[in-house]
Design a protein around this motif. Structure first.
Motif, PDB file in Angstrom:
ATOM      1  N   ASP A 138       0.810  -1.228   0.000  1.00 56.50           N
ATOM      2  CA  ASP A 138       0.000   0.000   0.000  1.00 56.50           C
ATOM      3  C   ASP A 138       0.839   1.272   0.000  1.00 56.50           C
ATOM      4  O   ASP A 138       0.397   2.315   0.484  1.00 56.50           O
ATOM      5  CB  ASP A 138      -0.963   0.026   1.200  1.00 56.50           C
ATOM      6  N   VAL A 139       2.044   1.202  -0.571  1.00 56.30           N
ATOM      7  CA  VAL A 139       2.879   2.400  -0.642  1.00 56.30           C
ATOM      8  C   VAL A 139       2.280   3.421  -1.599  1.00 56.30           C
ATOM      9  O   VAL A 139       2.423   4.623  -1.404  1.00 56.30           O
ATOM     10  CB  VAL A 139       4.325   2.030  -1.062  1.00 56.30           C
ATOM     11  N   GLY A 140       1.594   2.946  -2.636  1.00 55.96           N
ATOM     12  CA  GLY A 140       1.000   3.855  -3.611  1.00 55.96           C
ATOM     13  C   GLY A 140       1.867   3.982  -4.849  1.00 55.96           C
ATOM     14  O   GLY A 140       3.079   3.787  -4.810  1.00 55.96           O
ATOM     15  N   ALA A 206     -12.681   1.714  13.531  1.00 57.17           N
ATOM     16  CA  ALA A 206     -11.278   2.052  13.263  1.00 57.17           C
ATOM     17  C   ALA A 206     -10.444   2.096  14.538  1.00 57.17           C
ATOM     18  O   ALA A 206      -9.226   2.184  14.476  1.00 57.17           O
ATOM     19  CB  ALA A 206     -11.190   3.399  12.542  1.00 57.17           C
ATOM     20  N   GLY A 207     -11.110   2.022  15.700  1.00 51.09           N
ATOM     21  CA  GLY A 207     -10.391   2.092  16.965  1.00 51.09           C
ATOM     22  C   GLY A 207     -10.332   3.491  17.534  1.00 51.09           C
ATOM     23  O   GLY A 207      -9.407   3.848  18.259  1.00 51.09           O
ATOM     24  N   THR A 322      -5.566  -1.430   7.850  1.00 48.12           N
ATOM     25  CA  THR A 322      -5.851  -2.623   7.044  1.00 48.12           C
ATOM     26  C   THR A 322      -6.890  -2.371   5.961  1.00 48.12           C
ATOM     27  O   THR A 322      -7.130  -3.239   5.123  1.00 48.12           O
ATOM     28  CB  THR A 322      -6.343  -3.771   7.944  1.00 48.12           C
ATOM     29  N   THR A 323      -7.512  -1.196   5.951  1.00 49.70           N
ATOM     30  CA  THR A 323      -8.572  -0.927   4.973  1.00 49.70           C
ATOM     31  C   THR A 323      -8.038  -0.419   3.642  1.00 49.70           C
ATOM     32  O   THR A 323      -8.792  -0.333   2.674  1.00 49.70           O
ATOM     33  CB  THR A 323      -9.582   0.090   5.529  1.00 49.70           C
ATOM     34  N   GLY A 324      -6.760  -0.044   3.576  1.00 47.70           N
ATOM     35  CA  GLY A 324      -6.157   0.367   2.317  1.00 47.70           C
ATOM     36  C   GLY A 324      -6.824   1.576   1.696  1.00 47.70           C
ATOM     37  O   GLY A 324      -7.003   2.607   2.330  1.00 47.70           O
ATOM     38  N   GLN A 325      -7.237   1.439   0.427  1.00 44.36           N
ATOM     39  CA  GLN A 325      -7.819   2.550  -0.310  1.00 44.36           C
ATOM     40  C   GLN A 325      -9.106   3.048   0.336  1.00 44.36           C
ATOM     41  O   GLN A 325      -9.409   4.248   0.278  1.00 44.36           O
ATOM     42  CB  GLN A 325      -8.101   2.126  -1.757  1.00 44.36           C
ATOM     43  N   ASN A 326      -9.866   2.180   0.985  1.00 39.82           N
ATOM     44  CA  ASN A 326     -11.085   2.623   1.667  1.00 39.82           C
ATOM     45  C   ASN A 326     -10.766   3.654   2.745  1.00 39.82           C
ATOM     46  O   ASN A 326     -11.529   4.589   2.976  1.00 39.82           O
ATOM     47  CB  ASN A 326     -11.816   1.430   2.286  1.00 39.82           C
ATOM     48  N   GLY A 327      -9.641   3.459   3.407  1.00 47.94           N
ATOM     49  CA  GLY A 327      -9.232   4.418   4.424  1.00 47.94           C
ATOM     50  C   GLY A 327      -8.947   5.782   3.831  1.00 47.94           C
ATOM     51  O   GLY A 327      -9.285   6.815   4.427  1.00 47.94           O
ATOM     52  N   VAL A 328      -8.330   5.814   2.652  1.00 47.27           N
ATOM     53  CA  VAL A 328      -8.055   7.086   1.993  1.00 47.27           C
ATOM     54  C   VAL A 328      -9.356   7.769   1.581  1.00 47.27           C
ATOM     55  O   VAL A 328      -9.509   8.988   1.711  1.00 47.27           O
ATOM     56  CB  VAL A 328      -7.150   6.865   0.764  1.00 47.27           C
ATOM     57  N   VAL A 329     -10.330   6.987   1.093  1.00 47.97           N
ATOM     58  CA  VAL A 329     -11.633   7.539   0.723  1.00 47.97           C
ATOM     59  C   VAL A 329     -12.321   8.139   1.947  1.00 47.97           C
ATOM     60  O   VAL A 329     -12.872   9.243   1.901  1.00 47.97           O
ATOM     61  CB  VAL A 329     -12.525   6.448   0.097  1.00 47.97           C
ATOM     62  N   GLN A 330     -12.294   7.410   3.067  1.00 45.31           N
ATOM     63  CA  GLN A 330     -12.874   7.921   4.311  1.00 45.31           C
ATOM     64  C   GLN A 330     -12.212   9.239   4.707  1.00 45.31           C
ATOM     65  O   GLN A 330     -12.882  10.196   5.118  1.00 45.31           O
ATOM     66  CB  GLN A 330     -12.691   6.904   5.426  1.00 45.31           C
ATOM     67  N   LYS A 347      -3.881  -0.452  14.033  1.00 43.25           N
ATOM     68  CA  LYS A 347      -3.794  -1.845  13.569  1.00 43.25           C
ATOM     69  C   LYS A 347      -2.659  -2.055  12.568  1.00 43.25           C
ATOM     70  O   LYS A 347      -2.790  -2.797  11.596  1.00 43.25           O
ATOM     71  CB  LYS A 347      -5.129  -2.285  12.958  1.00 43.25           C
ATOM     72  N   LEU A 348      -1.522  -1.390  12.817  1.00 43.49           N
ATOM     73  CA  LEU A 348      -0.371  -1.562  11.949  1.00 43.49           C
ATOM     74  C   LEU A 348       0.453  -2.787  12.308  1.00 43.49           C
ATOM     75  O   LEU A 348       1.372  -3.149  11.574  1.00 43.49           O
ATOM     76  CB  LEU A 348       0.524  -0.312  12.002  1.00 43.49           C
TER      77      LEU A 348
END
Length: 396
Positions: A138-140, A206-207, A322-330, A347-348
């Motif tokens: 997930d570095v992009g 997300a904690g 752990t959500t990857g791209q979904n996290g960026v959208v959020q 959660k890293l």
């Protein structure tokens, strides 16, 4: 006349029973303030039973204490005999102690890269493997391209490098894309006679509430006085969870009724922090689905209401790594509602997705300030690019 006496006797019994429940030694908290209008209460770790309070005059104020707001004095949070608060260690160097957890994954980013780069002659297939390893973490795309191009220019050096030199080179390249020059200072200190006010936002799961509790431990460990605001009034037991975190380190918690107005709870928490002259007020906000526009409007309202008491000095967005791209959208949705000043990645540990740090920073332009590396109470650490890169790469 007999009915009047019976009514008085019932009232006296009810009052005695209520007082007994409040000061019982089995309780871990004491309710100091009860506001029927806003539904907020102020709790702290239980101290010794207090002497009977004088009668409250009929013209009592919204504070519920019968005193004007400017004269309210908070009793000290003194533990009862046998009750010992946790004393967290200072946060400095915490990431160095926890970085070994970054390697807990089935396919470590560092191990995969070192294996490929240590080959005697790198082919196009090898460079594609390097790219795939970085993208899988997930570095992009942008950061992956930057890293690969820099490593290609040093390909001759890679062919003759020892294991230790190769590791150092990779750590240096990863550190460079982690934004070592970004300002990661937390706005948690008093300024112009007002406490630092931290709003913590994010979706449920997300904690977020756990992060607020762990952040309180970080601040207490660094010697700051803290008040917590349980403004997530829509999730069942969220206030109870936060109150438990506060009790462990001996900090006050302002909470409200379930389903109550989050802005009212946040306002009361900051007002209490201003009056008590604490260093930091940390407010846990609601975290329902980020696709609901009502939640975004609500977050904006909370911020506006809070700033009637004191400026918001930090807005932390909690993302699940752990959500990857979904996290960026959020993250993009939340930044439209409030000005996010820092990101907390949780959660890293136990994941090969550590590169999400790079992606979040480059796509959002917001620094990652804290990371969660476990479920323990002291597993939240300030983000340090060099230590993080060393953890991703692992040992030579």
């Amino acid at each position: 006349m007999e009915f009047v006496l019976i009514a008085i006797a019932i009232l006296v019994v009810a009052l005695i029973a209520g007082v007994s429940l409040l000061v019982g030694r089995g309780r871990r908290t004491v309710r100091l303030d009860d506001d029927d209008a806003a539904g907020t209460t102020l709790t702290r770790p239980a101290g010794p039973p207090a002497p009977p309070a004088p009668p409250v005059p009929s013209g009592s104020t919204a504070s519920g204490l019968g005193l004007p707001p400017e004269t309210v004095e908070l009793p000290p949070a003194e533990p009862e005999p046998g009750l010992v608060f946790d004393t967290p260690l200072p946060s400095a160097g915490r990431l160095v102690r926890l970085r070994s957890r970054l390697a807990r994954s089935q396919s470590s980013l560092g191990r995969g890269l070192l294996t490929v780069l240590a080959r005697e002659k790198l082919t196009e297939d090898d460079w594609e493997e390097v790219e795939e390893t970085l993208l899988a973490a997930d570095v992009g795309i942008a950061a992956t391209t930057q890293i690969v191009e820099r490593l290609r220019t040093q390909s001759m050096v890679l062919a003759t490098a020892s294991g230790a030199d190769l590791r150092e080179l990779l750590v240096r390249e990863l550190t460079g894309v982690l934004g070592p020059d970004l300002d990661r200072t937390l706005g948690t200190t008093r300024h112009e006679g007002r406490p630092g006010v931290v709003l913590v936002v994010g979706v449920n799961g997300a904690g977020k509430t756990t992060t607020v509790g762990k952040l309180a431990r970080v601040l207490v460990g660094d010697g700051k006085s803290v008040i917590l605001g349980a403004a997530d009034t829509f999730r069942a037991a969220a206030a109870d969870q936060l109150e438990t975190w506060g009790e462990r380190v001996g900090v006050l918690t302002v909470r409200g009724r379930e389903g109550g107005d989050p802005a009212a709870v946040a306002f009361e928490a900051v007002r209490t922090g201003v009056e008590a002259e604490v260093d930091t007020v940390v407010v846990d906000t609601a975290g329902r689905l980020h696709t609901k526009s009502g939640l975004m409007d609500e977050l904006g309202k909370v911020k506006r209401v809070v700033e009637k008491q004191s400026p918001v000095t930090e807005v932390l967005l909690v993302l699940d790594a752990t959500t990857g791209q979904n996290g960026v959208v959020q993250a993009r949705v939340f930044t439209e509602a409030v000005t996010v000043t820092g990101v907390v990645l949780t959660k890293l540990d136990g994941t090969a997705k550590g590169g999400i740090v790079v992606r979040v920073q480059q796509e959002l332009g917001i620094p990652v300030k804290l990371i969660g590396l476990g479920e323990g109470p002291d597993d939240l650490a300030p983000f340090e690019p060099r230590a993080f890169a060393e953890g991703l790469v692992g040992e030579a």
